[in-house]
Scaffold this motif. Sequence first.
Motif, short mmCIF file in Angstrom:
data_model
loop_
_atom_site.label_atom_id
_atom_site.label_comp_id
_atom_site.label_asym_id
_atom_site.label_seq_id
_atom_site.Cartn_x
_atom_site.Cartn_y
_atom_site.Cartn_z
N THR A 230 0.73 -1.31 0.16
CA THR A 230 -0.14 0.02 0.16
C THR A 230 0.92 1.36 -0.01
O THR A 230 0.61 2.30 -0.73
CB THR A 230 -0.91 0.08 1.23
N GLN A 238 -5.29 0.96 -4.80
CA GLN A 238 -5.61 1.32 -3.70
C GLN A 238 -5.80 -0.05 -2.61
O GLN A 238 -6.95 -0.70 -3.22
CB GLN A 238 -6.88 1.96 -3.52
N THR A 240 -7.00 -2.20 0.97
CA THR A 240 -7.39 -2.33 2.44
C THR A 240 -7.23 -3.51 2.85
O THR A 240 -6.62 -4.46 2.00
CB THR A 240 -8.94 -1.73 2.35
N ARG A 241 -7.69 -3.67 4.03
CA ARG A 241 -7.76 -4.92 4.84
C ARG A 241 -8.20 -5.96 4.11
O ARG A 241 -7.91 -7.17 3.81
CB ARG A 241 -8.02 -5.13 6.07
N THR A 243 -9.76 -5.44 0.36
CA THR A 243 -10.31 -5.10 -1.06
C THR A 243 -8.91 -4.74 -1.69
O THR A 243 -8.05 -3.94 -1.08
CB THR A 243 -11.19 -4.14 -1.14
N SER A 288 -13.07 -3.31 -7.87
CA SER A 288 -12.50 -3.67 -6.59
C SER A 288 -12.73 -5.33 -6.58
O SER A 288 -13.86 -5.75 -6.97
CB SER A 288 -13.08 -3.07 -5.40
N TYR A 291 -9.28 -8.65 -1.32
CA TYR A 291 -7.68 -8.90 -1.02
C TYR A 291 -7.51 -10.34 -0.54
O TYR A 291 -8.14 -10.95 0.20
CB TYR A 291 -7.21 -8.08 0.04
#
Length: 540
Positions: A230, A238, A240-241, A243, A288, A291
């Motif tokens: 990141t 971008q 996140t935890r 995505t 998206s 993740y």
Amino acid sequence: MSDFASIGLITSGAFVNQELVAEFGLLPPAFLPLGVGRLYDMQIDSLQKNSTETTLLYMTVPESFDVPAYDIQRLHEKGVTLLPVPDDMQLGEAVVYAINVINAYNTGIRILHGDTVLGHIPEQFDVIAGHTEGDDYSWAVIKHCDNNIVGLETFKATSEQDTENTVACGYFSFSSGADLVRAISQVRGGFIDGINKYLQHRPMKMEEIQDWYDFGHIQTYFRSRRLVTTTRAFNSLQITRDTVRKLSADTFKMNAEAEWFEKVPPKVQPYTARLLEKGDQGKRAFYSTEYQYAPNLSELYVFSTIGRVSWKKILTSCAEFLEICARIPGDKPRDDYSRQLLGSKTVERLERFAKETGFDIEHELIYKGGQMPSLLEIGHQLENAVSFDPAASSTIMHGDFCFSNILYNSRNSRISVIDPRGYVFSEKCEIYGDFRYDIAKYSHSVDGLYDFIIAGRYDLKQDGPYSFDLNFDTSSHRQWLQAAFSEMSIAGVSVASAEIRAITTSLFISMLPLHSDRPDRQRAFIANALRLYSTFEGKI
């Protein structure tokens, strides 16, 4: 040691724990994969960047670890001296051993654990880096009063524990190597007990660190890798935890990728990343996906030491995905897709490369001392080796089935693909194409060693602009994998056929103008195309 204000020691003298061994093989922590490099790349850069004085760097490694030749050279170039230590040594014993070998008694010592990266390295000596942590692992808790350290104690979180402690996060500095050796020796080799003994003679401060990346456990490894990615990613990614959001001003490309995930049939979906949303953000399009806490095959191929059992599962899962795709026909003949994907693209890209660089694509070449045709002649031969059969059906095609776009979940022994192409013809989103292209992209990683070139792990020698000699580190697991791969047949197509090898070789030539910012990489691609061509010259 008088020329150096301090010694930097990365402690990586024991192998990673079993949960990480299952994922990456038997590696010291500093050698864990991280993107297109190893963890030690970030550690060394961090120690050098954050140090205001001249620091001589050392790294402990297990005595039984066979350090790859490329890593030995890379560490040497970075000014790091390797210190092999007996495999069964405790951490404290390894530290004493290293200081004795270095003869670093009268200088400051900076110690960074091999599974740790810090965003900031404290400048002062007699400092322990601390971080407020709540994970259920065994940590060394820092007891302090106004940042003056009273002592360290080993703490294991329990199910009843709901408070967070300030824990030692893997960085320690000491103003006296001699006092540290004395303290650890007095407690018979214990590192934490040794620090507590050192505290009796030299006061230490706690400095709180916000950016702590811990790679010592499977859970913290993938979390830390996500955080590092990141911070390094451009605004096109971008994370996140939960995505990964991919953005681009190329709205067609983003929509094509997103629609591929949307439109592939249910049988294919277990092998793909899960699409969560798509849309527009200003003048850019985005989509998206979930993740995934899993490594990609590029990391495993280049940097891991996983064994044959794991690679057999990976090869099997890749073949399952491609077989499923090959059994789902499109509504147009494959010939149309083949000509668009392959056609005259190789020669066209070569001509563009020549125009941009001045490289004479009609000049005969030399590879490892042997005469070779010109790039233009090779390009024509490769194009002529590919058949265009209008009777053959198109099938589902990922379009960029290379190792960096294939994740592997060792828990369910299944791959998951990301970053599909999503189109063949410009401005038309679709999931179909020529599945031979996917097989060639697959071969492009296995036999073509594309990921090794991207990681810079090759040795290229040139005797003039048209003479090349390219070598890669020898590896028993890679040789086995290439042999096993060559015996595979997917949807009736042998991956070792002259046609697939011709497409694979042409990929390296076709990408030459796409890497205009890296002339070194372009030269490696030419040399690699010659290496591949030389193995089947006369068969096309």
